[in-house]
Write an enzyme that holds these catalytic residues in place. Sequence first.
Site, PDB file in Angstrom:
ATOM      1  CG  HIS A 159       7.372  -0.045  10.269  1.00 18.55           C
ATOM      2  ND1 HIS A 159       7.462  -0.439  11.581  1.00 18.55           N
ATOM      3  CD2 HIS A 159       7.150   1.298  10.295  1.00 18.55           C
ATOM      4  CE1 HIS A 159       7.284   0.604  12.367  1.00 18.55           C
ATOM      5  NE2 HIS A 159       7.102   1.680  11.606  1.00 18.55           N
ATOM      6  CG  ASP A 189      -0.191  -0.086   2.562  1.00 17.27           C
ATOM      7  OD1 ASP A 189       0.985  -0.513   2.582  1.00 17.27           O
ATOM      8  OD2 ASP A 189      -0.773   0.306   3.590  1.00 17.27           O
TER       9      ASP A 189
HETATM   10  C1  BDR Z   1       2.896  -0.420   8.721  1.00 19.81           C
HETATM   11  O1  BDR Z   1       1.766   0.464   8.528  1.00 19.81           O
HETATM   12  C2  BDR Z   1       1.983   1.319   7.449  1.00 19.81           C
HETATM   13  O2  BDR Z   1       1.802   2.627   7.866  1.00 19.81           O
HETATM   14  C3  BDR Z   1       3.394   1.088   6.984  1.00 19.81           C
HETATM   15  O3  BDR Z   1       3.518   1.185   5.583  1.00 19.81           O
HETATM   16  C4  BDR Z   1       3.734  -0.296   7.475  1.00 19.81           C
HETATM   17  O4  BDR Z   1       3.359  -1.284   6.543  1.00 19.81           O
HETATM   18  C5  BDR Z   1       3.621  -0.046   9.999  1.00 19.81           C
HETATM   19  O5  BDR Z   1       2.776  -0.200  11.108  1.00 19.81           O
HETATM   20 CA    CA Z   2       2.925  -0.684   4.167  1.00 23.70          CA
END
Ligand code: BDR
Ligand code: CA
Length: 304
Positions: free
Chosen positions: A243, A12
Site C-alpha cells: 500500500h 504512521d
Molecule cells: C493503509 O492502512 C495502514 O494499515 C497501512 O499502513 C496503509 O497506510 C492500508 O489500508
Molecule cells: Ca500507513
Amino acid sequence: MPKPTKMIIDTDPGVDDAMAILYAAHDPAIELLGLTTVFGNVPVQKATRNALRLCDLAGLDIPVAEGAARPSVVAPLDPAEAARIHGAEGFGPVPPQTPQRTPTPEDAADFMASMARRYRGEVTLCAIGPITNVAEALRRHPDFAANIAKIVFMGGAAQVPGNVTPYAEANTYQDPHALAEVLASGIPTLMVGLDVTMQTTGSRADFAALAKRHPDHCGFLQRPSDEYIGIYEERGLPGCGLHDPAAVIACVAPDLFNTSKIPLSVVLKGPEIGRTLPGVGATTAVCAGVDAQQLEERFFSMFG
Ligand code: BDR
Ligand code: CA
C-alpha cells in the site's frame, strides 16, 4: 538526470510504512525533506519513535516532526484493532528500540507549511496514514494550499471494497473529515487507493530475497513483513498489498498508473463512513489501474 522530487512523507509506521520509507531513502528520484508522524497504525508517540528508528536504520539525517494524536472529529479507533495488523509497537514481532535522534520542536503541520513556503511549488506531500496533519496545516496556514505542489495519499477505495469495513479503507476511515478538507482545498491531489495497492503485492519469497541481497537495511523488513503477509494469506492472498510503497512510487513514477480525474468525496457519517465516493465532489486524480509487475520490480530492486 532530472532533479529529484522534494518530498515529505506523513506516516504512521507501520509495517508497510517502513517499506515505503526505506524505499524512499534509497530512490535517487526522491529528495526526502523530512517525515511527519500521525496516529494510525500505532499511537503517535510510537509512530514518531518508529519513524526515528527508520531514519537511524537508513542513515537518513532528516527532521522528524510529530503530529496529530487523534482524528479531527471522529473518535479514535481502539489501538488493539491496528495492533492486530501491525503489532502493538508497529513493526509486528520486532521489539521497540529507543532511537538515536529526537523529533523537531516544530510539529507536523508547522513543518509541512514551513517546507512548502521555503520550496514554494516544489514539495510533494505523500500521506500514508490518516490525513489529519495535512488538514491541520490547511487550517493553521492560509498560504499552505498555494505553496504545496501536490498531495499524493494512500487511502480510499473507489471501485473495490474497503479493508476495515465493507466500504472504507483504514486511512480514510480513521479521519474522513480531514480528507474532506483536503479534497476541498483545491490542491492537486492523487488518490492511491486499494483499487491499485491490492494489485501490487510482495510475497515471503520476495522479502526473503531482498533481505538476502541487502541484510543491513532490508533484513529489518523481513520479520515484520512475514507476519504482515500471514494476515493476507489467511484471506487467501499470496502476499501483502504494497500500500504505502505504491503511494511513494506514484509520486515519482506516475506513468506506472492509469489515472482519471473524477469528482470525489468522502462519506462523513453512517454505516459507510470513510468511504471514498466517486461521482460527487471536487475533481481529484484517482489511480484506477497499475502496471503491478513494473511497480513490484521497482520496489524490490531498491538499493540497486
Ligand atoms: C493503509 O492502512 C495502514 O494499515 C497501512 O499502513 C496503509 O497506510 C492500508 O489500508
Ligand atoms: Ca500507513
